[in-house]
Design a protein around this motif. Structure first.
Motif, PDB file in Angstrom:
ATOM      1  N   ALA A 211      38.604  38.862   8.397  1.00 34.80           N
ATOM      2  CA  ALA A 211      38.913  38.095   9.279  1.00 34.80           C
ATOM      3  C   ALA A 211      39.464  38.737  10.724  1.00 34.80           C
ATOM      4  N   VAL A 212      40.154  39.782  10.421  1.00 32.42           N
ATOM      5  CA  VAL A 212      40.758  40.365  11.809  1.00 32.42           C
ATOM      6  C   VAL A 212      39.433  41.195  12.439  1.00 32.42           C
ATOM      7  N   LEU A 213      38.475  41.808  11.639  1.00 34.58           N
ATOM      8  CA  LEU A 213      37.518  42.439  12.236  1.00 34.58           C
ATOM      9  C   LEU A 213      36.443  41.635  13.000  1.00 34.58           C
ATOM     10  N   SER A 214      36.118  40.647  12.411  1.00 38.45           N
ATOM     11  CA  SER A 214      35.311  39.445  12.852  1.00 38.45           C
ATOM     12  C   SER A 214      35.784  38.800  14.294  1.00 38.45           C
ATOM     13  N   SER A 215      37.119  38.600  14.606  1.00 38.62           N
ATOM     14  CA  SER A 215      37.721  38.206  15.563  1.00 38.62           C
ATOM     15  C   SER A 215      37.735  39.144  16.605  1.00 38.62           C
ATOM     16  N   VAL A 216      38.016  40.453  16.286  1.00 33.82           N
ATOM     17  CA  VAL A 216      38.182  41.673  17.417  1.00 33.82           C
ATOM     18  C   VAL A 216      36.544  41.750  17.879  1.00 33.82           C
ATOM     19  N   PHE A 217      35.610  41.923  16.960  1.00 32.67           N
ATOM     20  CA  PHE A 217      34.352  42.385  17.460  1.00 32.67           C
ATOM     21  C   PHE A 217      33.491  41.316  18.026  1.00 32.67           C
ATOM     22  N   SER A 218      33.926  40.027  17.767  1.00 38.23           N
ATOM     23  CA  SER A 218      33.314  38.962  18.510  1.00 38.23           C
ATOM     24  C   SER A 218      33.361  38.727  19.786  1.00 38.23           C
ATOM     25  N   ALA A 219      34.954  39.066  19.927  1.00 35.48           N
ATOM     26  CA  ALA A 219      35.386  39.029  21.451  1.00 35.48           C
ATOM     27  C   ALA A 219      34.835  40.211  22.163  1.00 35.48           C
ATOM     28  N   PHE A 220      34.864  41.515  21.340  1.00 33.52           N
ATOM     29  CA  PHE A 220      34.414  42.670  22.176  1.00 33.52           C
ATOM     30  C   PHE A 220      33.302  42.475  22.652  1.00 33.52           C
ATOM     31  N   ALA A 221      32.271  41.775  21.514  1.00 29.03           N
ATOM     32  CA  ALA A 221      30.710  41.789  21.884  1.00 29.03           C
ATOM     33  C   ALA A 221      30.515  40.359  22.698  1.00 29.03           C
ATOM     34  N   ARG A 222      31.561  39.774  23.090  1.00 33.11           N
ATOM     35  CA  ARG A 222      31.485  38.673  23.983  1.00 33.11           C
ATOM     36  C   ARG A 222      30.418  37.678  23.517  1.00 33.11           C
ATOM     37  N   LEU A 223      30.636  37.302  22.002  1.00 33.14           N
ATOM     38  CA  LEU A 223      29.880  36.323  21.515  1.00 33.14           C
ATOM     39  C   LEU A 223      30.280  35.169  21.482  1.00 33.14           C
ATOM     40  N   THR A 224      29.420  34.038  22.161  1.00 36.69           N
ATOM     41  CA  THR A 224      29.611  32.673  22.565  1.00 36.69           C
ATOM     42  C   THR A 224      29.390  31.787  21.247  1.00 36.69           C
ATOM     43  N   GLY A 225      28.634  32.195  20.464  1.00 36.85           N
ATOM     44  CA  GLY A 225      28.088  31.085  19.350  1.00 36.85           C
ATOM     45  C   GLY A 225      27.364  30.081  19.775  1.00 36.85           C
ATOM     46  N   LEU A 226      26.982  29.820  21.007  1.00 42.54           N
ATOM     47  CA  LEU A 226      26.044  28.629  21.604  1.00 42.54           C
ATOM     48  C   LEU A 226      24.620  29.046  21.106  1.00 42.54           C
ATOM     49  N   ASP A 227      24.378  28.860  20.002  1.00 42.81           N
ATOM     50  CA  ASP A 227      22.877  28.892  19.503  1.00 42.81           C
ATOM     51  C   ASP A 227      22.439  27.395  19.743  1.00 42.81           C
ATOM     52  N   ASP A 228      21.240  27.316  19.191  1.00 41.88           N
ATOM     53  CA  ASP A 228      20.438  26.082  19.203  1.00 41.88           C
ATOM     54  C   ASP A 228      21.157  24.963  18.529  1.00 41.88           C
ATOM     55  N   THR A 229      21.654  25.388  17.198  1.00 45.29           N
ATOM     56  CA  THR A 229      22.180  24.444  16.315  1.00 45.29           C
ATOM     57  C   THR A 229      23.473  24.187  16.905  1.00 45.29           C
ATOM     58  N   THR A 230      24.351  25.189  17.375  1.00 49.15           N
ATOM     59  CA  THR A 230      25.834  24.466  17.786  1.00 49.15           C
ATOM     60  C   THR A 230      25.762  23.764  19.271  1.00 49.15           C
ATOM     61  N   ALA A 231      24.723  24.081  19.810  1.00 50.88           N
ATOM     62  CA  ALA A 231      24.280  23.163  21.220  1.00 50.88           C
ATOM     63  C   ALA A 231      24.228  21.666  20.770  1.00 50.88           C
ATOM     64  N   GLY A 232      23.099  21.725  19.555  1.00 51.02           N
ATOM     65  CA  GLY A 232      22.837  20.454  19.133  1.00 51.02           C
ATOM     66  C   GLY A 232      24.187  19.668  18.654  1.00 51.02           C
ATOM     67  N   LEU A 233      25.020  20.391  17.961  1.00 46.04           N
ATOM     68  CA  LEU A 233      26.092  19.907  17.483  1.00 46.04           C
ATOM     69  C   LEU A 233      26.976  19.070  18.414  1.00 46.04           C
ATOM     70  N   ILE A 234      27.375  19.858  19.623  1.00 45.47           N
ATOM     71  CA  ILE A 234      27.920  19.525  20.613  1.00 45.47           C
ATOM     72  C   ILE A 234      27.389  18.300  21.293  1.00 45.47           C
ATOM     73  N   ALA A 235      26.149  18.313  21.381  1.00 45.67           N
ATOM     74  CA  ALA A 235      25.357  17.141  22.064  1.00 45.67           C
ATOM     75  C   ALA A 235      25.472  15.862  21.039  1.00 45.67           C
ATOM     76  N   THR A 236      25.628  16.199  19.857  1.00 50.63           N
ATOM     77  CA  THR A 236      25.595  14.922  18.837  1.00 50.63           C
ATOM     78  C   THR A 236      26.939  14.205  18.857  1.00 50.63           C
TER      79      THR A 236
END
Length: 369
Positions: A211-236
């Protein structure tokens, strides 16, 4: 030693229980802003090439005659034209399909659309075969494993997904949900014992590290998580979603299953070594357990990498035909997310071996031979 294990695990169990109560979703959950289509079952009774426009002679569509099993036209036949494209599945007589009804004129074929095949029967037979295989090998323990699997699904469906939809932090929900699953699965499957408690402790610490490593490196790598599936979820939903939090939650929950495998195996190996040679002390048990762990973790990491690569195979093929270089492919949003997910999970797996083996060596050496 049992008192020490209880002193370490009871606060964790209480914190998990408190988190479950605090984050439990209440009230109405957000629903899709789009009007859901009604879906009914039908069977293909005829299939032949047809013109997409009458008299055009293009033959670019498949003409399907469907015998409706529900909806506004039960027991009647309906003709549907499906454009033949590279992404269009091939239909044959006897195929069981799902037909969506838009709510328009019930007599108008344009109010209907073939959306998918029916797969319920195949999945039921596959699930039955899986259950029989587990019961045949594991017997009563296999039955406990199946019950634990069912409870894991219940936790995901009843708590994790609704809590995230209710607006709670996906990472916090994933940590609490994974902890609940861990306590339920391990104690239900392996019973209440010092061995199981050692496994739970090793799994919990490794899960926290992930949990700690994923939080650190997702921020360090600037991952947004906004793939097609998530974008579809937001639109829905028509509402903002913590996309990066969903990525982290997926890492935590996805790594839990492999962690269980590694920590249970390491604990069992140390206990069997102790039973085979009661004279072994903590240092000898740790050294012997680590020799087993090195072989196990190498295969487990490979399994994790191949599992993520297999799930992302269409995406990797898409980038391959796009003609982009390896650097551009690896640093793209979708691929970088899978890279972080895989490497963070692998680090957690590697760390779980010495952590769990050390706890197991200390606890096992103090049990009566």
């Amino acid at each position: 030693m049992r008192v020490l294990l209880a002193a370490l695990l009871v606060p964790c169990a209480l914190a998990t229980l408190v988190g479950l109560v605090v984050l439990w979703p209440t009230g109405d959950l957000p629903h899709s802003t789009q009007r859901p289509q009604e879906v009914f079952h039908a069977e293909v009774t005829a299939a032949q090439a047809a013109d997409c426009s009458p008299g055009s002679g293009d033959g670019g569509c498949a003409g399907l005659t469907l015998h409706m099993e529900g909806g506004p036209l039960p027991g009647r036949d309906l003709v549907q034209l499906v454009p033949i494209e590279p992404s269009t599945p091939r239909f044959a007589v006897g195929d069981a399909v799902q037909v969506a009804y838009s709510g328009g004129d019930a007599a108008d074929p344009g109010s209907y659309q073939v959306v998918d095949f029916q797969r319920g029967s195949a999945l039921i037979w596959l699930g039955a075969a899986f259950a029989l295989a587990v019961l045949a090998l594991g017997r009563w323990r296999g039955l406990a494993a199946l019950v634990a699997l069912g409870l894991s699904l219940v936790v995901l469906v009843v708590f994790v997904l609704p809590a995230i939809l209710a607006g709670s932090s996906p990472v916090t929900v994933a940590v609490i949900g994974a902890s609940v699953i861990m306590f339920l699965v391990l104690y239900l499957t392996h019973g209440f014992s010092a061995r199981t408690s050692t496994t739970v402790l090793g799994t919990l610490l490794s899960l926290g590290l992930i949990a700690v490593l994923s939080s650190v490196f997702s921020a360090f790598a600037r991952l947004t998580g906004l793939d097609d599936t998530t974008a579809g979820l937001i639109a829905t939903l028509g509402a903002p979603v913590d996309a990066r939090g969903l990525v982290l939650a997926g890492v935590i929950i996805g790594a839990l299953g492999v962690l269980d495998d590694v920590t249970v195996t390491q604990t069992s190996a140390v206990w069997e070594l102790r039973a085979a040679n009661p004279s072994l002390g903590p240092r000898e048990l740790f050294a012997a357990g680590m020799r087993i762990g090195r072989d196990h973790v190498s295969s487990a990491v490979n399994t994790l990498v191949l599992a993520y690569a297999g799930a992302s195979l269409p995406l990797l093929l898409l980038f391959t035909v796009a003609g982009q270089g390896p650097g551009a492919v690896l640093t793209s949003q979708d691929v970088a997310t899978e890279v972080v997910r895989t490497l963070v999970g692998s680090i957690g797996l590697v760390a779980s071996v010495p952590i769990t083996t050390a706890f197991a060596a200390v606890v096992a050496s103090r049990e009566r031979a």
